[in-house]
Design a protein around this motif. Structure first.
Motif, mmCIF file in Angstrom:
data_model
loop_
_atom_site.group_PDB
_atom_site.id
_atom_site.type_symbol
_atom_site.label_atom_id
_atom_site.label_comp_id
_atom_site.label_asym_id
_atom_site.label_seq_id
_atom_site.Cartn_x
_atom_site.Cartn_y
_atom_site.Cartn_z
ATOM 1 N N SER A 253 0.803 -1.220 0.000
ATOM 2 C CA SER A 253 0.000 0.000 0.000
ATOM 3 C C SER A 253 0.840 1.277 0.000
ATOM 4 O O SER A 253 0.296 2.375 -0.091
ATOM 5 C CB SER A 253 -0.934 0.000 1.214
ATOM 6 N N PHE A 254 2.164 1.135 0.104
ATOM 7 C CA PHE A 254 3.036 2.300 -0.007
ATOM 8 C C PHE A 254 3.036 2.799 -1.455
ATOM 9 O O PHE A 254 2.848 2.027 -2.399
ATOM 10 C CB PHE A 254 4.486 1.951 0.337
ATOM 11 N N SER A 276 6.521 -6.118 -4.153
ATOM 12 C CA SER A 276 5.190 -5.511 -4.045
ATOM 13 C C SER A 276 4.972 -4.388 -5.052
ATOM 14 O O SER A 276 3.974 -3.662 -4.963
ATOM 15 C CB SER A 276 5.007 -4.963 -2.618
ATOM 16 N N GLU A 277 5.917 -4.236 -5.999
ATOM 17 C CA GLU A 277 5.873 -3.187 -7.028
ATOM 18 C C GLU A 277 5.925 -1.796 -6.423
ATOM 19 O O GLU A 277 5.263 -0.859 -6.896
ATOM 20 C CB GLU A 277 4.672 -3.346 -7.956
ATOM 21 N N VAL A 278 6.748 -1.647 -5.374
ATOM 22 C CA VAL A 278 6.939 -0.342 -4.733
ATOM 23 C C VAL A 278 8.377 0.107 -4.990
ATOM 24 O O VAL A 278 9.317 -0.601 -4.623
ATOM 25 C CB VAL A 278 6.681 -0.441 -3.210
ATOM 26 N N PRO A 279 8.595 1.260 -5.624
ATOM 27 C CA PRO A 279 9.972 1.742 -5.849
ATOM 28 C C PRO A 279 10.644 2.102 -4.539
ATOM 29 O O PRO A 279 9.971 2.485 -3.570
ATOM 30 C CB PRO A 279 9.778 2.962 -6.746
ATOM 31 N N VAL A 280 11.975 1.992 -4.510
ATOM 32 C CA VAL A 280 12.744 2.154 -3.274
ATOM 33 C C VAL A 280 13.803 3.233 -3.437
ATOM 34 O O VAL A 280 14.445 3.337 -4.485
ATOM 35 C CB VAL A 280 13.420 0.820 -2.889
ATOM 36 N N VAL A 292 19.052 -2.127 -5.581
ATOM 37 C CA VAL A 292 18.348 -1.025 -6.251
ATOM 38 C C VAL A 292 19.086 -0.645 -7.529
ATOM 39 O O VAL A 292 20.250 -0.240 -7.491
ATOM 40 C CB VAL A 292 18.238 0.204 -5.323
ATOM 41 N N ASP A 293 18.417 -0.811 -8.643
ATOM 42 C CA ASP A 293 18.959 -0.397 -9.933
ATOM 43 C C ASP A 293 18.539 1.058 -10.134
ATOM 44 O O ASP A 293 17.414 1.342 -10.547
ATOM 45 C CB ASP A 293 18.401 -1.304 -11.036
ATOM 46 N N SER A 294 19.440 1.972 -9.815
ATOM 47 C CA SER A 294 19.088 3.388 -9.765
ATOM 48 C C SER A 294 18.601 3.888 -11.113
ATOM 49 O O SER A 294 19.211 3.631 -12.149
ATOM 50 C CB SER A 294 20.296 4.210 -9.307
ATOM 51 N N SER A 295 17.491 4.592 -11.075
ATOM 52 C CA SER A 295 16.755 5.157 -12.213
ATOM 53 C C SER A 295 15.966 4.094 -12.978
ATOM 54 O O SER A 295 15.364 4.387 -14.012
ATOM 55 C CB SER A 295 17.669 5.927 -13.186
ATOM 56 N N ARG A 296 15.914 2.858 -12.450
ATOM 57 C CA ARG A 296 15.107 1.806 -13.080
ATOM 58 C C ARG A 296 14.128 1.167 -12.085
ATOM 59 O O ARG A 296 12.952 0.986 -12.408
ATOM 60 C CB ARG A 296 16.011 0.727 -13.672
ATOM 61 N N THR A 297 14.592 0.816 -10.887
ATOM 62 C CA THR A 297 13.697 0.236 -9.871
ATOM 63 C C THR A 297 13.575 1.156 -8.655
ATOM 64 O O THR A 297 12.815 0.860 -7.738
ATOM 65 C CB THR A 297 14.211 -1.139 -9.400
ATOM 66 N N GLY A 298 14.327 2.227 -8.644
ATOM 67 C CA GLY A 298 14.307 3.170 -7.532
ATOM 68 C C GLY A 298 15.455 4.140 -7.688
ATOM 69 O O GLY A 298 15.966 4.335 -8.792
ATOM 70 N N ASP A 319 5.273 11.793 -10.145
ATOM 71 C CA ASP A 319 5.230 11.143 -11.460
ATOM 72 C C ASP A 319 4.687 9.723 -11.317
ATOM 73 O O ASP A 319 5.431 8.770 -11.089
ATOM 74 C CB ASP A 319 6.641 11.124 -12.054
ATOM 75 N N GLU A 320 3.385 9.600 -11.447
ATOM 76 C CA GLU A 320 2.738 8.295 -11.255
ATOM 77 C C GLU A 320 3.220 7.267 -12.267
ATOM 78 O O GLU A 320 3.418 6.088 -11.934
ATOM 79 C CB GLU A 320 1.216 8.444 -11.335
ATOM 80 N N ALA A 321 3.439 7.689 -13.517
ATOM 81 C CA ALA A 321 3.892 6.755 -14.548
ATOM 82 C C ALA A 321 5.278 6.217 -14.216
ATOM 83 O O ALA A 321 5.554 5.016 -14.395
ATOM 84 C CB ALA A 321 3.906 7.449 -15.909
ATOM 85 N N LYS A 322 6.148 7.062 -13.698
ATOM 86 C CA LYS A 322 7.490 6.617 -13.325
ATOM 87 C C LYS A 322 7.421 5.661 -12.137
ATOM 88 O O LYS A 322 8.113 4.627 -12.117
ATOM 89 C CB LYS A 322 8.383 7.811 -12.994
ATOM 90 N N ARG A 323 6.582 6.004 -11.144
ATOM 91 C CA ARG A 323 6.427 5.105 -9.996
ATOM 92 C C ARG A 323 5.974 3.727 -10.447
ATOM 93 O O ARG A 323 6.485 2.700 -10.007
ATOM 94 C CB ARG A 323 5.401 5.636 -8.991
ATOM 95 N N ARG A 324 5.030 3.713 -11.350
ATOM 96 C CA ARG A 324 4.500 2.442 -11.848
ATOM 97 C C ARG A 324 5.578 1.669 -12.605
ATOM 98 O O ARG A 324 5.760 0.464 -12.389
ATOM 99 C CB ARG A 324 3.300 2.715 -12.763
ATOM 100 N N ALA A 325 6.318 2.346 -13.469
ATOM 101 C CA ALA A 325 7.365 1.680 -14.252
ATOM 102 C C ALA A 325 8.459 1.135 -13.344
ATOM 103 O O ALA A 325 8.925 -0.002 -13.518
ATOM 104 C CB ALA A 325 7.950 2.659 -15.272
ATOM 105 N N PHE A 326 8.885 1.932 -12.366
ATOM 106 C CA PHE A 326 9.903 1.463 -11.421
ATOM 107 C C PHE A 326 9.399 0.247 -10.652
ATOM 108 O O PHE A 326 10.136 -0.711 -10.420
ATOM 109 C CB PHE A 326 10.262 2.579 -10.436
#
Length: 380
Positions: A253-254, A276-280, A292-298, A319-326
């Protein structure tokens, strides 16, 4: 509950599934916990609680008691879980009995010392770490950073052993709008933290995020610093300890998670957030460098640069689209890291230590003994 505990319990489950015979020697008292976990018999040895962290018990004493326990059990291999105090007794006892040892480096104890007010002894503690691992047949480190750290100390036999993640338990499907409303009733985006509320986790660094517009910092966990942190972070929401399904729901839920601790040798909660598909967002030191793959998963930021941490959080919140992609990229990255896979790798390391031990091996089928170091391995 902590990383040492969690990984050890998963190892015990795996060894039970294999049918291995397991003995756990742990710090504790006669009143502590069960006498068996996942088919493993638990033997508690006298211990004392740390003054500033009562839930952590250390087991000082001589080697004789541990040697007798090992001699009676006659294991094929001794697993030293985050060894420091009891683990040192364990490695010396095993060496006296010509038993191979696999030491799991998991806690950067010397660096913790300054954070707990023990200044001026870090070099001495690093010497102790080196001695433990030089006496072991094989050392397993959880990340490339910790391998470099140990090799820099002069430890020769070091291999990588990472940690698994339960990607069915930690799944984006557990996201709950009702839970989100309960912790952020004004519809704020949620910046989450999960972990012990202790000095080494640097939770106070999250103060740099509490005034971000439209954001709510939510802190999941408990520990000796909770009261202090509630004073330092009055705008944050503290859930207390969560486990099981409640923890999985909270993480999913984060909107993003921040792991500010700079002394993480691995950081299991990062994998759980990614599953959980939450960027870090985390400092570029220790375990997060591998996770953490910086600029890809967080995002990774230079340690102590809280301005960069804040800028990365603002970037993702806006940036919701970026959060989702990460988030999607993060889950794809960790899905193959099952506990069954990494525990099978561990059994392979056991075999390597048995076949190429520094001491001579006692043979009696394939059994294993698990020994706990600094932290109590059982959450009871």
């Amino acid at each position: 509950m902590n990383g040492v505990t969690h990984s050890l319990l998963r190892v015990l489950d795996h060894l039970a599934d294999r049918g291995d015979e397991v003995l756990v020697i742990a710090p504790g008292t006669r009143r502590d916990g069960p006498k068996e976990v996942a088919g493993a018999r638990i033997v508690r040895v006298p211990s004392i609680a740390l003054p500033k962290y009562r839930r952590i018990r250390v087991a000082p004493g001589g080697v004789t008691r541990i040697r007798r326990l090992l001699q009676r059990f006659a294991p094929d291999v001794v697993h030293l879980a985050s060894p420091f105090v009891l683990g040192w007794r364990g490695v010396l006892a095993a060496q006296a009995l010509n038993l191979p040892t696999v030491a799991i480096y998991q806690t950067e104890v010397p660096a913790y010392a300054a954070r707990y007010g023990m200044h001026g002894i870090e070099a001495m503690l690093w010497n102790h770490v080196r001695n433990i691992h030089q006496h072991s047949s094989l050392t397993l480190a959880p990340s490339s950073y910790t391998i470099d750290q140990l090799e820099g100390l002069g430890v020769a036999e070091v291999a990588l052993w990472a940690r698994g993640v339960d990607s069915s338990r930690f799944d984006p499907g557990h996201r709950s709008e009702a839970w989100r409303r309960s912790v952020a009733p004004n519809g704020e985006k949620i910046i989450g933290f999960v972990g012990r509320l202790a000095a080494e986790k640097q939770v106070e660094d999250l103060a740099a995020l509490t005034d971000l517009p439209g954001a709510k910092v939510v802190i999941v966990g408990d520990g000796p610093w909770r009261t202090r942190l509630q004073r330092l972070l009055p705008e944050a929401h503290f859930t207390g300890f969560l486990g099981g399904d409640a923890l999985a729901q909270a993480v999913a839920s984060f909107d993003l998670m921040v792991a500010p601790g700079e002394l993480e040798t691995f950081c299991q909660t990062i994998q759980e957030a990614m599953a959980s598909e939450v960027p870090v967002i985390a400092p570029a030191r220790g375990g997060p460098l591998d996770l953490v793959d910086s600029s890809r998963t967080g995002w990774l930021y230079t340690p102590k640069d809280l301005g960069a941490m804040r800028a990365h959080a603002a970037d993702l919140l806006g940036d919701e689209a970026k959060r989702r992609a990460f988030g999607v990229a993060g889950r794809e990255q960790v899905q193959a890291r099952s506990w069954k896979s990494v525990c099978s790798q561990l059994v392979g390391h056991y075999s390597r230590a048995i076949e190429n031990p520094a001491p001579q091996v006692l043979g009696r089928g394939f059994s294993s003994m698990v020994n706990s170091g600094l932290e109590n391995p059982l959450p009871y």
